[in-house]
Design an enzyme around this catalytic site. Structure first.
Site, mmCIF file in Angstrom:
data_model
loop_
_atom_site.group_PDB
_atom_site.id
_atom_site.type_symbol
_atom_site.label_atom_id
_atom_site.label_comp_id
_atom_site.label_asym_id
_atom_site.label_seq_id
_atom_site.Cartn_x
_atom_site.Cartn_y
_atom_site.Cartn_z
ATOM 1 N N LYS A 9 0.830 -1.212 0.000
ATOM 2 C CA LYS A 9 0.000 0.000 0.000
ATOM 3 C C LYS A 9 0.869 1.267 0.000
ATOM 4 O O LYS A 9 2.080 1.191 0.227
ATOM 5 C CB LYS A 9 -0.943 -0.062 1.203
ATOM 6 C CG LYS A 9 -1.860 -1.305 1.154
ATOM 7 C CD LYS A 9 -2.883 -1.291 2.275
ATOM 8 C CE LYS A 9 -3.713 -2.574 2.238
ATOM 9 N NZ LYS A 9 -4.839 -2.510 3.197
ATOM 10 N N TYR A 49 -11.774 -3.266 -3.961
ATOM 11 C CA TYR A 49 -12.332 -3.304 -2.606
ATOM 12 C C TYR A 49 -13.867 -3.352 -2.611
ATOM 13 O O TYR A 49 -14.491 -2.953 -1.630
ATOM 14 C CB TYR A 49 -11.844 -2.088 -1.816
ATOM 15 C CG TYR A 49 -10.419 -2.241 -1.299
ATOM 16 C CD1 TYR A 49 -10.041 -3.371 -0.568
ATOM 17 C CD2 TYR A 49 -9.457 -1.267 -1.507
ATOM 18 C CE1 TYR A 49 -8.752 -3.530 -0.095
ATOM 19 C CE2 TYR A 49 -8.160 -1.414 -1.025
ATOM 20 C CZ TYR A 49 -7.816 -2.550 -0.318
ATOM 21 O OH TYR A 49 -6.538 -2.708 0.165
ATOM 22 N N PHE A 57 -15.424 2.122 7.146
ATOM 23 C CA PHE A 57 -14.059 2.525 6.803
ATOM 24 C C PHE A 57 -13.826 2.625 5.300
ATOM 25 O O PHE A 57 -12.732 2.985 4.861
ATOM 26 C CB PHE A 57 -13.048 1.541 7.419
ATOM 27 C CG PHE A 57 -13.250 0.097 7.003
ATOM 28 C CD1 PHE A 57 -12.771 -0.373 5.786
ATOM 29 C CD2 PHE A 57 -13.916 -0.787 7.833
ATOM 30 C CE1 PHE A 57 -12.952 -1.690 5.409
ATOM 31 C CE2 PHE A 57 -14.098 -2.109 7.471
ATOM 32 C CZ PHE A 57 -13.617 -2.554 6.242
ATOM 33 N N ARG A 102 2.467 -6.821 9.140
ATOM 34 C CA ARG A 102 1.562 -5.848 9.775
ATOM 35 C C ARG A 102 1.903 -5.672 11.253
ATOM 36 O O ARG A 102 1.846 -4.558 11.795
ATOM 37 C CB ARG A 102 0.118 -6.300 9.603
ATOM 38 C CG ARG A 102 -0.377 -6.160 8.162
ATOM 39 C CD ARG A 102 -1.647 -6.937 7.967
ATOM 40 N NE ARG A 102 -2.277 -6.686 6.668
ATOM 41 C CZ ARG A 102 -3.246 -7.442 6.184
ATOM 42 N NH1 ARG A 102 -3.700 -8.487 6.868
ATOM 43 N NH2 ARG A 102 -3.770 -7.157 5.007
ATOM 44 N N ASN A 112 -2.831 -0.727 6.923
ATOM 45 C CA ASN A 112 -2.105 -1.919 7.357
ATOM 46 C C ASN A 112 -1.062 -2.430 6.359
ATOM 47 O O ASN A 112 -0.768 -3.618 6.329
ATOM 48 C CB ASN A 112 -3.099 -3.026 7.757
ATOM 49 C CG ASN A 112 -3.925 -3.491 6.593
ATOM 50 O OD1 ASN A 112 -3.815 -2.946 5.491
ATOM 51 N ND2 ASN A 112 -4.755 -4.493 6.801
ATOM 52 N N HIS A 115 -1.792 -5.721 1.290
ATOM 53 C CA HIS A 115 -2.998 -6.495 0.992
ATOM 54 C C HIS A 115 -2.543 -7.818 0.394
ATOM 55 O O HIS A 115 -1.620 -7.851 -0.408
ATOM 56 C CB HIS A 115 -3.881 -5.763 -0.024
ATOM 57 C CG HIS A 115 -4.971 -6.651 -0.548
ATOM 58 N ND1 HIS A 115 -6.155 -6.809 0.119
ATOM 59 C CD2 HIS A 115 -5.011 -7.469 -1.620
ATOM 60 C CE1 HIS A 115 -6.899 -7.687 -0.548
ATOM 61 N NE2 HIS A 115 -6.218 -8.097 -1.604
ATOM 62 N N GLU A 126 -7.957 -10.875 -8.434
ATOM 63 C CA GLU A 126 -7.076 -9.726 -8.182
ATOM 64 C C GLU A 126 -5.882 -9.716 -9.142
ATOM 65 O O GLU A 126 -5.486 -8.659 -9.626
ATOM 66 C CB GLU A 126 -6.630 -9.742 -6.715
ATOM 67 C CG GLU A 126 -7.804 -9.458 -5.780
ATOM 68 C CD GLU A 126 -7.522 -9.742 -4.309
ATOM 69 O OE1 GLU A 126 -6.435 -10.260 -3.982
ATOM 70 O OE2 GLU A 126 -8.405 -9.442 -3.493
HETATM 71 P P1 CMP Z 1 -6.838 -5.351 3.096
HETATM 72 O O1 CMP Z 1 -6.227 -6.684 3.327
HETATM 73 O O2 CMP Z 1 -6.276 -4.501 2.031
HETATM 74 O O3 CMP Z 1 -8.389 -5.597 2.800
HETATM 75 C C1 CMP Z 1 -9.379 -4.685 3.147
HETATM 76 C C2 CMP Z 1 -8.842 -3.528 3.913
HETATM 77 O O4 CMP Z 1 -9.813 -2.784 4.620
HETATM 78 C C3 CMP Z 1 -7.903 -4.027 5.003
HETATM 79 O O5 CMP Z 1 -6.734 -4.534 4.459
HETATM 80 C C4 CMP Z 1 -7.765 -2.791 5.847
HETATM 81 O O6 CMP Z 1 -6.884 -1.843 5.258
HETATM 82 C C5 CMP Z 1 -9.176 -2.251 5.785
HETATM 83 N N1 CMP Z 1 -9.974 -2.666 6.941
HETATM 84 C C6 CMP Z 1 -10.498 -3.878 7.193
HETATM 85 N N2 CMP Z 1 -11.167 -3.881 8.362
HETATM 86 C C7 CMP Z 1 -11.060 -2.621 8.852
HETATM 87 C C8 CMP Z 1 -11.529 -1.983 10.020
HETATM 88 N N3 CMP Z 1 -12.257 -2.633 10.922
HETATM 89 N N4 CMP Z 1 -11.228 -0.684 10.211
HETATM 90 C C9 CMP Z 1 -10.509 0.010 9.299
HETATM 91 N N5 CMP Z 1 -10.038 -0.546 8.164
HETATM 92 C C10 CMP Z 1 -10.299 -1.846 7.933
#
Ligand code: CMP
Length: 147
Positions: A9, A49, A57, A102, A112, A115, A126
């Site tokens: 990211k 997404y 979020f 992470r 985080n 992905h 993807e």
């Molecule tokens: P990712 O693995 O990219 O897939 C979906 C993303 O949504 C996840 O990583 C986080 O960046 C975000 N995400 C998932 N759950 C939450 C949450 N509870 N609060 C904020 N961001 C979230």
């Protein structure tokens, strides 16, 4: 052999830790068979997404994803999907174990750092969203050219 999709990211480039993060996948023995740096467009981010549309979020997740370039990769290896998910660590900040990407680098669940595909279906979808067939460069071990 299994293939999976990984996206580093925007925070990864911003924090100059791309080499460290990619190194973790390489040290595990995963093979990089496609990689590109790109600034994602809004439609690609929304498709990527889509399952999170409507979550509280979601808008901030899109804004972060579009805030700078990402590194998209296809990794190949035995059980690559679950191996990469374990290296990445839990999505939730509180659950991400030290020693995982992470766990070591993320200070916020939404930001985080990486992905990684969560299933064979997601990996296929993807990989197809980010890479054309001609951009996947499969290669064999044993011809590293060291000798
Ligand atoms: P990712 O693995 O990219 O897939 C979906 C993303 O949504 C996840 O990583 C986080 O960046 C975000 N995400 C998932 N759950 C939450 C949450 N509870 N609060 C904020 N961001 C979230």
């Amino acid at each position: 052999m299994e293939r999976t999709f990984v996206m580093l990211k925007p925070g990864v480039l911003q924090r100059r830790i791309a080499g460290e993060v990619i190194g973790r996948f390489e040290r595990k023995g995963l093979k990089i068979i496609a990689m590109k740096l790109l600034h994602m467009d809004k439609i690609t981010a929304e498709v990527h997404y889509a399952e999170h549309k409507g979550r509280d979020f979601y808008e901030k997740l899109l804004a972060y994803t579009l805030s700078g370039p990402v590194i998209a990769m296809v990794l190949e290896g035995n059980e690559a999907i679950s191996v990469v998910r374990r290296l990445a660590g839990s999505t939730s900040l509180a659950d991400a174990q030290p020693g995982t990407i992470r766990g070591d680098y993320a200070a916020c669940t939404r930001l985080n750092i990486v992905h990684a595909s969560d299933s064979p279906g997601s990996a296929e979808r993807e990989i197809g969203l980010f890479f054309g067939k001609g951009e996947i460069c499969a290669w064999e071990d044993g011809n590293a050219g060291w000798f």
